[in-house]
Design an enzyme around this catalytic site. Structure first.
Site, mmCIF file in Angstrom:
data_model
loop_
_atom_site.group_PDB
_atom_site.id
_atom_site.type_symbol
_atom_site.label_atom_id
_atom_site.label_comp_id
_atom_site.label_asym_id
_atom_site.label_seq_id
_atom_site.Cartn_x
_atom_site.Cartn_y
_atom_site.Cartn_z
ATOM 1 N N SER A 276 0.853 -1.170 0.000
ATOM 2 C CA SER A 276 0.000 0.000 0.000
ATOM 3 C C SER A 276 0.899 1.232 0.000
ATOM 4 C CB SER A 276 -0.881 -0.048 1.249
ATOM 5 O OG SER A 276 -1.523 1.183 1.448
ATOM 6 N N LYS B 11 -1.369 -0.983 -4.216
ATOM 7 C CA LYS B 11 -2.555 -0.196 -3.845
ATOM 8 C C LYS B 11 -2.109 1.242 -3.655
ATOM 9 C CE LYS B 11 -4.725 -0.011 0.714
ATOM 10 N NZ LYS B 11 -5.357 -0.814 1.769
ATOM 11 N N LEU B 12 -2.863 2.156 -4.225
ATOM 12 C CA LEU B 12 -2.536 3.579 -4.119
ATOM 13 C C LEU B 12 -3.545 4.242 -3.197
ATOM 14 C CD1 LEU B 12 -2.187 4.381 -7.947
ATOM 15 C CD2 LEU B 12 -0.397 3.526 -6.404
ATOM 16 N N LYS B 13 -3.045 5.001 -2.250
ATOM 17 C CA LYS B 13 -3.946 5.818 -1.442
ATOM 18 C C LYS B 13 -4.366 7.006 -2.283
ATOM 19 C CE LYS B 13 -3.877 3.750 2.530
ATOM 20 N NZ LYS B 13 -5.113 3.312 3.192
ATOM 21 N N ASP C 173 -7.375 3.086 -2.591
ATOM 22 C CA ASP C 173 -8.013 3.112 -1.266
ATOM 23 C C ASP C 173 -8.241 4.561 -0.870
ATOM 24 O OD1 ASP C 173 -8.861 2.776 1.314
ATOM 25 O OD2 ASP C 173 -6.986 1.929 2.074
ATOM 26 N N GLU D 200 -11.340 0.725 -2.809
ATOM 27 C CA GLU D 200 -11.561 0.399 -1.396
ATOM 28 C C GLU D 200 -12.121 1.598 -0.635
ATOM 29 O OE1 GLU D 200 -7.995 -1.126 0.369
ATOM 30 O OE2 GLU D 200 -8.880 -1.306 2.364
ATOM 31 N N ASP E 111 -13.572 -1.660 4.080
ATOM 32 C CA ASP E 111 -12.592 -1.828 5.164
ATOM 33 C C ASP E 111 -13.218 -1.250 6.435
ATOM 34 O OD1 ASP E 111 -10.445 -1.666 6.908
ATOM 35 O OD2 ASP E 111 -9.183 -0.427 5.648
ATOM 36 N N LYS F 20 -9.301 -7.035 8.684
ATOM 37 C CA LYS F 20 -8.242 -6.629 9.626
ATOM 38 C C LYS F 20 -8.705 -7.137 10.977
ATOM 39 C CE LYS F 20 -6.765 -2.339 7.398
ATOM 40 N NZ LYS F 20 -7.057 -0.898 7.337
ATOM 41 N N GLY G 23 -3.662 -4.249 6.409
ATOM 42 C CA GLY G 23 -2.525 -3.986 7.301
ATOM 43 C C GLY G 23 -2.718 -2.647 7.970
#
Ligand code: NPG
Length: 369
Positions: A136, A162-164, A189, A214, A239, A263, A291
């Site tokens: 991430s 995964k890109l924020k 995300d 996400e 999430d 999680k 995570g």
């Protein structure tokens, strides 16, 4: 049966190799609590996934500590001989506070498993001895820096990037990464940063062949996630919205997502995480292991979970080196093929190094009956 006769809570602080920015804040260090429980026959460890501030959820470190000190630990001591699986009931009089509960539940389970020499992965009926790793990437100051980080992690072997994202730093970033890497497994995300007013952003993201989007909308709004899912071809993953197996079932039933991020700390420990996994599996919904920048203690727990059969997508189970120059435990190393070994030793299978633990500890509290 396990009788817990002491709980040591340690606040630890470990510098991150690079700042991690999300739509709700920036971390430069990992600051969290660890619980070390002592039973008649073993010691067990649990890591609290709360952060310094209540940005990801309502919980935060100092609050989690007080929940443990004033309510959960006294209840655990009062319960006397208990099994870890009974703690959901023992702690049932406390609403929410799932991260605090998970810390103790996981620690007691770890002690129980160590006492009988069974690994957490075996306890969870895990089927794999290696899991696929994703990474991430936080929001970077520039697109160039993001492209460099993407390349660096692909070179290391990560199987999903995964890109924020956040409003204003989204479509053009994803477009640049997609243009450079047309075939990689790529997801985004948003950590609940958008609303349905942002439909133009979602329509654009829908064209990039993403593995998933996400948590795009508010964490308490399953209904609008369902509306968004109906309008997009890309799978939505939840999430923050999923705090329990009941939440997962509701989200799936109303079509609010087609993928679930599990999680264990967010849902109250590994027992509830298993129930989320099971509920999703029955519904045919793939799950993956999220995570929270965990140290080696929490990472070991995540790896055991990620080895369960329903975890069919690469998780945020990155190598220790992605976060820390020096972890609390032996570092978790990812093989060049992008997989990581699931710990096989008793309990979570790892221990903090005493010296390293001492160096990183900023405060210790001993709780006794
Ligand atoms: O690899 O551990 C990791 C980090 C993965 O992006 C990640 N975590 O929103 O899922 C998230 C985010 C997070 C980090 C959330 C820290 C809360 C705290």
């Amino acid at each position: 049966m396990t009788r817990v006769h002491a709980i040591e809570i340690r606040f630890v602080s470990l510098p991150l190799v690079r700042p991690f920015r999300t739509s709700f804040g920036t971390s430069i260090s990992k600051v969290c609590l660890l619980a070390r429980v002592e039973t008649d026959s073993a010691v067990g460890w649990g890591e609290c996934v709360a952060d310094v501030e209540p940005g990801f959820s309502e919980e935060w470190n100092d609050g989690a500590f007080l929940a443990i000190r004033d309510f959960l630990a006294p209840a655990l001591f009062r319960a006397g001989d208990v099994k870890a699986r009974e703690l959901d009931m023992v702690f049932g009089f406390v609403r929410g506070n799932r991260m605090a509960k998970a810390t103790l539940i996981d620690a007691v389970l770890d002690a129980e498993l160590r006492a009988r020499g069974e690994s957490l992965a075996s306890f969870l009926d895990a089927e794999k001895d290696r899991v696929e790793c994703g990474v991430s990437l936080g929001i970077t100051p520039t697109t160039e820096q993001l492209l460099e980080q993407v390349q660096e992690h692909l070179d290391q072997g990560y199987r999903r990037i995964k890109l924020k994202i956040e409003p204003g730093t989204d479509v053009e970033r994803v477009e640049a990464v997609r243009a450079a890497h047309p075939d990689i497994a790529l997801s985004v995300d948003a950590n609940a940063a958008y609303t349905l007013e942002d439909m133009a952003v979602f329509d654009a993201l829908d064209g990039f062949g993403l593995l998933m989007i996400e948590q795009p909308l508010h964490h308490e709004d399953l209904v609008r996630h369902a509306e968004l899912q109906r309008r997009l071809a890309t799978d939505l993953c939840l999430d923050e919205s999923i705090r329990s197996a009941a939440d997962a079932t509701a989200a799936i039933e109303i079509g609010a997502c087609r993928v679930v991020n599990v999680k264990q700390g967010r849902v109250g420990g590994v027992f509830e995480a298993r129930r989320v996994h099971d509920a999703c599996r029955v519904a045919g919904v793939p799950v993956w292991c999220g995570g929270m920048l965990e140290t080696g203690i929490g990472r070991a727990t995540n790896l055991a979970l990620a080895a369960m059969p329903g975890f069919s997508l690469p998780g945020d189970t990155s190598a220790s080196s992605r976060y820390f120059d020096e972890d609390l435990t032996e570092p978790f190393v990812m093989a060049p093929d992008g997989t990581m070994a699931v710990p096989a030793g008793p309990g979570i299978g790892v221990d903090p190094h005493p010296d390293r633990l001492r160096t990183c500890t900023t405060r210790t509290e001993l709780l006794r009956p």
